[in-house]
Enzyme design. Sequence first.
Site, PDB file in Angstrom:
ATOM      1  N   ASP A  82       0.809  -1.224   0.000  1.00  0.00           N
ATOM      2  CA  ASP A  82       0.000   0.000   0.000  1.00  0.00           C
ATOM      3  C   ASP A  82       0.842   1.274   0.000  1.00  0.00           C
ATOM      4  O   ASP A  82       1.975   1.282   0.474  1.00  0.00           O
ATOM      5  CB  ASP A  82      -0.944   0.011   1.222  1.00  0.00           C
ATOM      6  CG  ASP A  82      -0.200  -0.116   2.526  1.00  0.00           C
ATOM      7  OD1 ASP A  82       0.695  -0.995   2.626  1.00  0.00           O
ATOM      8  OD2 ASP A  82      -0.481   0.663   3.458  1.00  0.00           O
ATOM      9  N   GLU A  83       0.246   2.310  -0.561  1.00  0.00           N
ATOM     10  CA  GLU A  83       0.701   3.699  -0.414  1.00  0.00           C
ATOM     11  C   GLU A  83       2.183   3.916  -0.717  1.00  0.00           C
ATOM     12  O   GLU A  83       2.899   4.526   0.072  1.00  0.00           O
ATOM     13  CB  GLU A  83       0.410   4.186   1.017  1.00  0.00           C
ATOM     14  CG  GLU A  83      -1.061   4.189   1.345  1.00  0.00           C
ATOM     15  CD  GLU A  83      -1.352   4.650   2.773  1.00  0.00           C
ATOM     16  OE1 GLU A  83      -2.248   5.487   2.930  1.00  0.00           O
ATOM     17  OE2 GLU A  83      -0.688   4.182   3.714  1.00  0.00           O
ATOM     18  N   VAL A  84       2.613   3.423  -1.849  1.00  0.00           N
ATOM     19  CA  VAL A  84       4.016   3.606  -2.214  1.00  0.00           C
ATOM     20  C   VAL A  84       4.117   4.818  -3.123  1.00  0.00           C
ATOM     21  O   VAL A  84       3.631   4.793  -4.251  1.00  0.00           O
ATOM     22  CB  VAL A  84       4.560   2.354  -2.931  1.00  0.00           C
ATOM     23  CG1 VAL A  84       6.038   2.542  -3.239  1.00  0.00           C
ATOM     24  CG2 VAL A  84       4.340   1.124  -2.069  1.00  0.00           C
TER      25      VAL A  84
END
Length: 483
Positions: free
Chosen positions: A287-289
């Site tokens: 997630d959320e890279v």
Amino acid sequence: VEWRGGAPFVVTPTTPIVATGAEARRIGRGLAALIGNTVDTTPQIVEAATEPAIALRIDPGAGHGPEGYALEVAASGVEVVASAPAGLFYGVQTLRQLLPARVEYGAALFRPLPIPAVRIADAPRFAWRGMMLDVARHFFGVPDVERVIDLMALHKLNRLHLHLSDDQGWRIEVPGRPELTRVGGRTQVGGGPGGFYTTEEYAGLVAYAAERFITVVPEIDLPGHTNAALASIPELNCDGRARAPYTGTNVGFSAVCVGTPATDAFVADVVAALAAFPGDMIHLGGDEVKELSAAEFATFVEGAQRVVEATGRTFVGWDDVSAAALTPGAVVQVWRPQVPAVARRVAQAVAEGASVVLSPSDRIYLDIKYDADTVLGLTWAGLNGVRDAYDWDPAALLAGVPEAAVLGVEGPLWAETLSTVSDIEFMSFPRLAGVAEIGWTPQTARSWTGYRARLGAFGPRWAALGVSFYRSPEVDWAPDGVE
Ligand code: TNX
């Protein structure tokens, strides 16, 4: 459920539990410990009885599926029958919920316990009925996690997803990588001492959960949310320099260097460490890279997926991984169904053979505040009231994701703002009960009005167990401790 009317079954200090076979007897001992508070009032486990008894039976021909059961209560006796141990355990949890809430007090003097006459045939709608606990932002020790497992079991949940690493901490030993826990295990949000599970402690948690028919799904978050690893192992950074420890609450700023021998060896070691414990799935986050290009991200996810699958485990990732090419059978945990681009990519992944676990952040994120007055929690996904968390249908959440593609539901509890088990309880209950009911009950048998009334009646049981649940004004709570 068929209420039969007439006289209840009454548990007295001499009521035996009839059970044969190791698993039925073990489940029977759990029920006996619930009923009895002293040696005199704890039911005997016997092979057969002539007096009115509680019979627990495993019968491979019983039907109701691997987790289902039938339960019959009459004045003359109680019988729970299931085709497998998990179903028998769930039947006993239902029996527990039919017993007066006062059975949950561990030292109250014994009074006869009536169970209303009823016939129940039950089986879960979904195979994955889960909760996620973030032990990375704040560390929670073994007794706290065991408490969560106990409460999950009461609600017939069967998957505990442990978020074992993030920017703020690394919580599990990896053989040959002592820096991860020596450095990365010593921090948490706000600067407290952090902590980690030793291999023995973690194996103990997996076993404790398994005894309650709960499978642990371990998550090591990669390639982002990795500052704790980047602080522990300099070679994971493209510049080869260790990052400073991080105890704030920002997201998206960290990523391992993709495609290097150091990173590949690290991923192999981490996956091997997780695969050494009993289980069937490995969650690698995703997630959320924000620090990688789209190509780097896809390369990483596709490679990590191959490493997981080589161990025989199923690969699980947050919905962000739908940007990569997933193999059929991969599991996508959907947290942003409200974002059209995410919904489209998830539907595409499903068309290519992935299945989904639904954790809509605007419904069942357990760390989102209930209402504007809630002290704990976050608001980025809005507010998740008790009704919001309950009143939705997994089969209707996403276009192109039919019921058959939905493995189940999971309520994630992120811990940026939580540091005690009482904080965990306050944010989880009552909403996690809604997740459990979504997981078990067919859509046609669910309604907010019916659920609201049952929830109000359930409050005294949580109170008896010392659960610091949120007494939401959406529900009329029955008074505690006065049966
Ligand atoms: C988003 S949900 C995150 C987490 C935060 C959470 C807070 C997800 C896959 N990533 O890193 O803790 O929001 O609600």
